[in-house]
Structure formats: structure tokens, C-alpha cells
Design an enzyme around this catalytic site. Sequence first.
Site, PDB file in Angstrom:
ATOM      1  N   LEU A 222      79.327  50.343 -24.961  1.00 15.49           N
ATOM      2  CA  LEU A 222      79.713  48.790 -24.816  1.00 15.49           C
ATOM      3  C   LEU A 222      77.808  47.856 -23.968  1.00 15.49           C
ATOM      4  O   LEU A 222      78.148  48.641 -23.226  1.00 15.49           O
ATOM      5  CB  LEU A 222      80.878  48.030 -24.563  1.00 15.49           C
ATOM      6  CG  LEU A 222      81.183  46.087 -23.732  1.00 15.49           C
ATOM      7  CD1 LEU A 222      81.314  46.224 -25.176  1.00 15.49           C
ATOM      8  CD2 LEU A 222      82.530  46.760 -23.540  1.00 15.49           C
ATOM      9  N   ASP A 223      77.468  47.206 -24.356  1.00 16.62           N
ATOM     10  CA  ASP A 223      76.192  47.383 -23.793  1.00 16.62           C
ATOM     11  C   ASP A 223      76.585  47.067 -22.154  1.00 16.62           C
ATOM     12  O   ASP A 223      76.761  46.358 -21.547  1.00 16.62           O
ATOM     13  CB  ASP A 223      75.747  45.798 -24.585  1.00 16.62           C
ATOM     14  CG  ASP A 223      74.680  46.061 -25.693  1.00 16.62           C
ATOM     15  OD1 ASP A 223      74.847  46.736 -26.236  1.00 16.62           O
ATOM     16  OD2 ASP A 223      74.965  44.701 -26.062  1.00 16.62           O
ATOM     17  N   PHE A 224      75.498  46.962 -20.949  1.00 22.61           N
ATOM     18  CA  PHE A 224      75.123  46.886 -20.023  1.00 22.61           C
ATOM     19  C   PHE A 224      75.469  45.817 -20.218  1.00 22.61           C
ATOM     20  O   PHE A 224      76.343  44.691 -18.998  1.00 22.61           O
ATOM     21  CB  PHE A 224      73.479  47.060 -19.808  1.00 22.61           C
ATOM     22  CG  PHE A 224      73.347  46.628 -17.840  1.00 22.61           C
ATOM     23  CD1 PHE A 224      73.531  47.887 -17.057  1.00 22.61           C
ATOM     24  CD2 PHE A 224      72.898  45.674 -17.799  1.00 22.61           C
ATOM     25  CE1 PHE A 224      73.363  47.868 -15.894  1.00 22.61           C
ATOM     26  CE2 PHE A 224      72.423  46.075 -16.137  1.00 22.61           C
ATOM     27  CZ  PHE A 224      73.009  46.697 -15.364  1.00 22.61           C
TER      28      PHE A 224
ATOM     29  N   SER B 122      77.420  43.294 -22.024  1.00 27.98           N
ATOM     30  CA  SER B 122      78.397  42.988 -21.915  1.00 27.98           C
ATOM     31  C   SER B 122      79.853  43.198 -21.157  1.00 27.98           C
ATOM     32  O   SER B 122      79.672  44.230 -20.744  1.00 27.98           O
ATOM     33  CB  SER B 122      78.631  43.462 -24.017  1.00 27.98           C
ATOM     34  OG  SER B 122      78.072  43.092 -24.110  1.00 27.98           O
TER      35      SER B 122
END
Length: 178
Positions: free
Chosen positions: A41-43, A45
Site C-alpha cells: 500500500l503506497d506511502f 495511501s
Amino acid sequence: MLIALNKPYGVLCQFTDRSTPPRRTLAAFGLPAGVYPAGRLDFDSEGLLLLTDDGALAHRLTDPRHKQPKTYWVQVEGTPRAEQLAALRHGVVLGDGPTRPAQVRTIAPPPLWPRDPPVRFRKTVPDAWLELTLREGRNRQVRRMTAAVGLPTLRLVRVAIGPWRLADLAPGQWRACA
């Protein structure tokens, strides 16, 4: 063992960071020893991240052949038009090729925790919320898909992976899954 974590905004999906200054990582949340993220999960997000100590389970959760649906609540800039939603439903062409079709619908603003830092608010630019479900997981895919149809993402929260739900977990909290 399978753990559900509500990953806060601004946290790396790994346990160490070698950058200077170091960024917050999963090590900050008191997770059981030996678990690792099943996917990313992106930084920037937020939301549901599954962690496990079972390599076969991690493979089933992340391998595209198993097509685990991932559901997101996405705050976008602008008011979605029917043709923009239709494009997401049919799949859009990104720099790395066409995406699979997504399930998408507009939703009322969901009952979420405040984000720190808050999403930039602009009086002259409307925003809207979408619920978007994918069955693939390319790098920054949701953000790239919404941008491709003219709806830049402002906030992105994953709320489900397959049968597992974020439910009432607060940011930084985790629970063991049955």
C-alpha cells in the site's frame, strides 16, 4: 497467522527504512514477530494491509492469477461524469498497458478518521468519493486510473481485500484474522 492492519498515511509498507531522515515503517505498530506484508500500500495511501508469516498464503493473496478483489474508497478532484465512470468500468490504457475492468460507483463521503496532514480543500474545485474494486495490483494503479479519466486522486483508503475488511480498525491498530 494473518494480521489486518489499518496502515496510516505516511507509513512505508516495510519494517526498515534506510533513507535520511528515516520514514515511519511497520515497525512502529507492535506487530507480531515474523509477519511480513502480503502486498503493498503506497506511502501516501491508507487502510487495510494484510500481513502474514505464511508464504503460501501471501502468494494466494498477492498473485494476480488468484484475482483477489481489492476495494478502495477514493476521494477524487472533480465531479465524476458518466463517461469517466464507464471508462473505469471498461478499463483504461496506462503507460504499462490496459487495465482490467474495475467495478466503480459514486458513494457519499464515508465516515473516515481525519487524515494527518489533511487533504487540501479548495472552495472552487468540487470533490467526490468513489468505491472502486480491482482484481489486479499495479504500482499506484488506482491513482493512475483516476488521473487517466480526468479525476485526480486526493485521498485513497483500501477497505477490503477479498473477504477481509478494514471494519472498525483505527489507523495504526491491528487484529488477528480468523
